[in-house]
Design a protein around this motif. Sequence first.
Motif, PDB file in Angstrom:
ATOM      1  N   LEU A  16       8.577   4.065  -9.402  1.00 24.78           N
ATOM      2  CA  LEU A  16       9.588   3.600  -8.405  1.00 24.78           C
ATOM      3  C   LEU A  16       9.495   2.081  -8.148  1.00 24.78           C
ATOM      4  CD1 LEU A  16       9.057   6.530  -5.799  1.00 24.78           C
ATOM      5  CD2 LEU A  16      11.270   6.208  -7.194  1.00 24.78           C
ATOM      6  N   GLN A  17       8.438   1.661  -8.277  1.00 27.83           N
ATOM      7  CA  GLN A  17       8.287   0.065  -8.360  1.00 27.83           C
ATOM      8  C   GLN A  17       8.949  -0.584  -9.254  1.00 27.83           C
ATOM      9  OE1 GLN A  17       3.990  -0.159  -7.521  1.00 27.83           O
ATOM     10  NE2 GLN A  17       4.229  -0.623  -5.429  1.00 27.83           N
ATOM     11  N   GLU A  18       8.713   0.028 -10.403  1.00 30.96           N
ATOM     12  CA  GLU A  18       9.221  -0.688 -11.665  1.00 30.96           C
ATOM     13  C   GLU A  18      10.977  -0.713 -11.499  1.00 30.96           C
ATOM     14  OE1 GLU A  18       8.237  -2.190 -14.630  1.00 30.96           O
ATOM     15  OE2 GLU A  18       6.258  -2.279 -13.318  1.00 30.96           O
ATOM     16  N   LEU A  19      11.362   0.351 -11.072  1.00 28.99           N
ATOM     17  CA  LEU A  19      12.875   0.665 -10.773  1.00 28.99           C
ATOM     18  C   LEU A  19      13.292  -0.270  -9.610  1.00 28.99           C
ATOM     19  CD1 LEU A  19      13.113   4.554 -11.359  1.00 28.99           C
ATOM     20  CD2 LEU A  19      13.925   2.768 -12.839  1.00 28.99           C
ATOM     21  N   GLY A  20      12.423  -0.980  -9.097  1.00 24.39           N
ATOM     22  CA  GLY A  20      13.113  -1.915  -7.729  1.00 24.39           C
ATOM     23  C   GLY A  20      12.867  -1.258  -6.466  1.00 24.39           C
ATOM     24  N   TYR A  21      12.188   0.032  -6.296  1.00 22.65           N
ATOM     25  CA  TYR A  21      12.163   0.442  -5.088  1.00 22.65           C
ATOM     26  C   TYR A  21      10.902   0.003  -4.266  1.00 22.65           C
ATOM     27  CZ  TYR A  21      15.592   3.891  -6.009  1.00 22.65           C
ATOM     28  OH  TYR A  21      16.989   4.521  -6.411  1.00 22.65           O
ATOM     29  N   GLU A  22      10.587   0.147  -3.169  1.00 19.03           N
ATOM     30  CA  GLU A  22       9.445  -0.030  -2.347  1.00 19.03           C
ATOM     31  C   GLU A  22       8.991   1.240  -1.786  1.00 19.03           C
ATOM     32  OE1 GLU A  22       6.638  -2.285  -1.072  1.00 19.03           O
ATOM     33  OE2 GLU A  22       8.349  -3.376  -2.155  1.00 19.03           O
ATOM     34  N   PRO A  23       8.134   1.930  -2.271  1.00 16.05           N
ATOM     35  CA  PRO A  23       7.763   3.148  -1.798  1.00 16.05           C
ATOM     36  C   PRO A  23       6.553   2.997  -1.146  1.00 16.05           C
ATOM     37  CG  PRO A  23       6.690   2.695  -4.032  1.00 16.05           C
ATOM     38  CD  PRO A  23       7.802   1.552  -3.713  1.00 16.05           C
ATOM     39  N   CYS A  24       6.328   3.994   0.028  1.00 14.12           N
ATOM     40  CA  CYS A  24       5.184   3.945   0.877  1.00 14.12           C
ATOM     41  C   CYS A  24       4.471   5.001   0.322  1.00 14.12           C
ATOM     42  CB  CYS A  24       5.936   4.268   2.471  1.00 14.12           C
ATOM     43  SG  CYS A  24       4.581   4.383   3.486  1.00 14.12           S
ATOM     44  N   HIS A  25       3.069   4.821   0.082  1.00  9.87           N
ATOM     45  CA  HIS A  25       2.377   5.537  -0.483  1.00  9.87           C
ATOM     46  C   HIS A  25       1.206   5.962   0.897  1.00  9.87           C
ATOM     47  CE1 HIS A  25      -1.033   7.271  -3.213  1.00  9.87           C
ATOM     48  NE2 HIS A  25       0.318   8.006  -3.629  1.00  9.87           N
ATOM     49  N   GLY A  26       0.351   6.730   0.736  1.00 13.02           N
ATOM     50  CA  GLY A  26      -0.540   7.268   1.705  1.00 13.02           C
ATOM     51  C   GLY A  26      -1.508   6.102   2.171  1.00 13.02           C
ATOM     52  N   GLY A  27      -1.752   5.110   1.282  1.00 14.52           N
ATOM     53  CA  GLY A  27      -2.895   4.012   1.536  1.00 14.52           C
ATOM     54  C   GLY A  27      -2.015   3.125   2.658  1.00 14.52           C
ATOM     55  N   ASP A  28      -0.798   3.040   2.511  1.00  9.65           N
ATOM     56  CA  ASP A  28       0.177   2.231   3.249  1.00  9.65           C
ATOM     57  C   ASP A  28      -0.302   2.376   4.660  1.00  9.65           C
ATOM     58  OD1 ASP A  28       1.278   0.394   1.439  1.00  9.65           O
ATOM     59  OD2 ASP A  28       2.409   2.166   1.104  1.00  9.65           O
ATOM     60  N   PHE A  29      -0.692   3.550   5.218  1.00  7.85           N
ATOM     61  CA  PHE A  29      -0.894   3.667   6.595  1.00  7.85           C
ATOM     62  C   PHE A  29      -2.186   3.245   7.043  1.00  7.85           C
ATOM     63  CE2 PHE A  29       2.257   6.658   5.332  1.00  7.85           C
ATOM     64  CZ  PHE A  29       3.253   7.052   6.373  1.00  7.85           C
ATOM     65  N   TRP A  30      -3.094   2.766   6.254  1.00  6.23           N
ATOM     66  CA  TRP A  30      -4.213   2.102   6.844  1.00  6.23           C
ATOM     67  C   TRP A  30      -4.002   0.667   7.062  1.00  6.23           C
ATOM     68  CZ3 TRP A  30      -8.382   4.788   7.850  1.00  6.23           C
ATOM     69  CH2 TRP A  30      -8.702   5.939   7.456  1.00  6.23           C
ATOM     70  N   LEU A  31      -2.817   0.066   6.534  1.00 10.57           N
ATOM     71  CA  LEU A  31      -2.426  -1.334   6.840  1.00 10.57           C
ATOM     72  C   LEU A  31      -1.608  -1.693   7.750  1.00 10.57           C
ATOM     73  CD1 LEU A  31      -2.451  -1.997   2.786  1.00 10.57           C
ATOM     74  CD2 LEU A  31      -4.372  -2.245   4.307  1.00 10.57           C
ATOM     75  N   ASN A  32      -0.847  -0.727   8.095  1.00 10.24           N
ATOM     76  CA  ASN A  32       0.328  -1.024   9.140  1.00 10.24           C
ATOM     77  C   ASN A  32      -0.041   0.194  10.493  1.00 10.24           C
ATOM     78  OD1 ASN A  32       2.835  -0.330  10.493  1.00 10.24           O
ATOM     79  ND2 ASN A  32       3.664  -1.498   8.760  1.00 10.24           N
ATOM     80  N   THR A  33      -0.123  -0.620  11.723  1.00 10.57           N
ATOM     81  CA  THR A  33      -0.601  -0.200  13.003  1.00 10.57           C
ATOM     82  C   THR A  33       0.678   0.848  13.371  1.00 10.57           C
ATOM     83  OG1 THR A  33      -2.028  -2.017  13.585  1.00 10.57           O
ATOM     84  CG2 THR A  33      -0.902  -0.544  15.268  1.00 10.57           C
ATOM     85  N   THR A  34       1.980   0.081  13.180  1.00 10.29           N
ATOM     86  CA  THR A  34       3.120   0.873  13.647  1.00 10.29           C
ATOM     87  C   THR A  34       3.278   2.167  12.997  1.00 10.29           C
ATOM     88  OG1 THR A  34       4.005  -1.318  14.194  1.00 10.29           O
ATOM     89  CG2 THR A  34       5.685   0.904  14.093  1.00 10.29           C
ATOM     90  N   LEU A  35       3.123   2.323  11.490  1.00  8.10           N
ATOM     91  CA  LEU A  35       3.169   3.404  11.008  1.00  8.10           C
ATOM     92  C   LEU A  35       2.234   4.441  11.183  1.00  8.10           C
ATOM     93  CD1 LEU A  35       3.651   2.158   7.229  1.00  8.10           C
ATOM     94  CD2 LEU A  35       5.514   3.185   8.643  1.00  8.10           C
ATOM     95  N   ARG A  36       0.949   3.967  11.449  1.00  4.49           N
ATOM     96  CA  ARG A  36      -0.066   4.886  12.111  1.00  4.49           C
ATOM     97  C   ARG A  36       0.060   5.350  13.276  1.00  4.49           C
ATOM     98  NH1 ARG A  36      -4.031   0.656  10.415  1.00  4.49           N
ATOM     99  NH2 ARG A  36      -4.079   0.286  12.737  1.00  4.49           N
ATOM    100  N   GLU A  37       0.679   4.701  14.131  1.00  2.00           N
ATOM    101  CA  GLU A  37       1.043   5.226  15.532  1.00  2.00           C
ATOM    102  C   GLU A  37       2.026   6.150  15.362  1.00  2.00           C
ATOM    103  OE1 GLU A  37       1.617   1.839  17.869  1.00  2.00           O
ATOM    104  OE2 GLU A  37      -0.435   1.210  18.183  1.00  2.00           O
TER     105      GLU A  37
END
Length: 125
Positions: A16-37
């Motif tokens: 998906l990144q190669e196709l130009g998308y910005e995908p959210c994968h499970g690990g992104d939740f460790w880095l983003n407080t708003t997503l976690r909340e």
Amino acid sequence: GAGLPNTGTQSLMVALQELGYEPCHGGDFWLNTTLREEWSKYLFEGGDAGHAISSLLDAGFDANLDVPTVFAWKEMMDMFPHAKVVLTVRDSGEKWYTSFSTKMHHPTGMIEFNMRFIAWYSKLD
């Protein structure tokens, strides 16, 4: 994506990144407080799925894979009925279980434990 962990979600993320998308994968939740909340509220406190899904868009994501977003696939389809959904699967349930159980996940509740830990951790920020 609508696939569980260990079904090729990381490979799909790269594609998906190669196709130009910005995908959210499970690990992104460790880095983003708003997503976690937002996702912790939705998953564990009966919060609004729309708020959780909107938090992905607000963070700049336009695709998602793996946990915890896989648990909201139906709500996402209701919000975005024309979206394309990729369901990743393993060749058998037994092979999925072997792969899943030998990684950091454990079918005996570790995903829920991890999400509850993330919810607690998010309060520290």
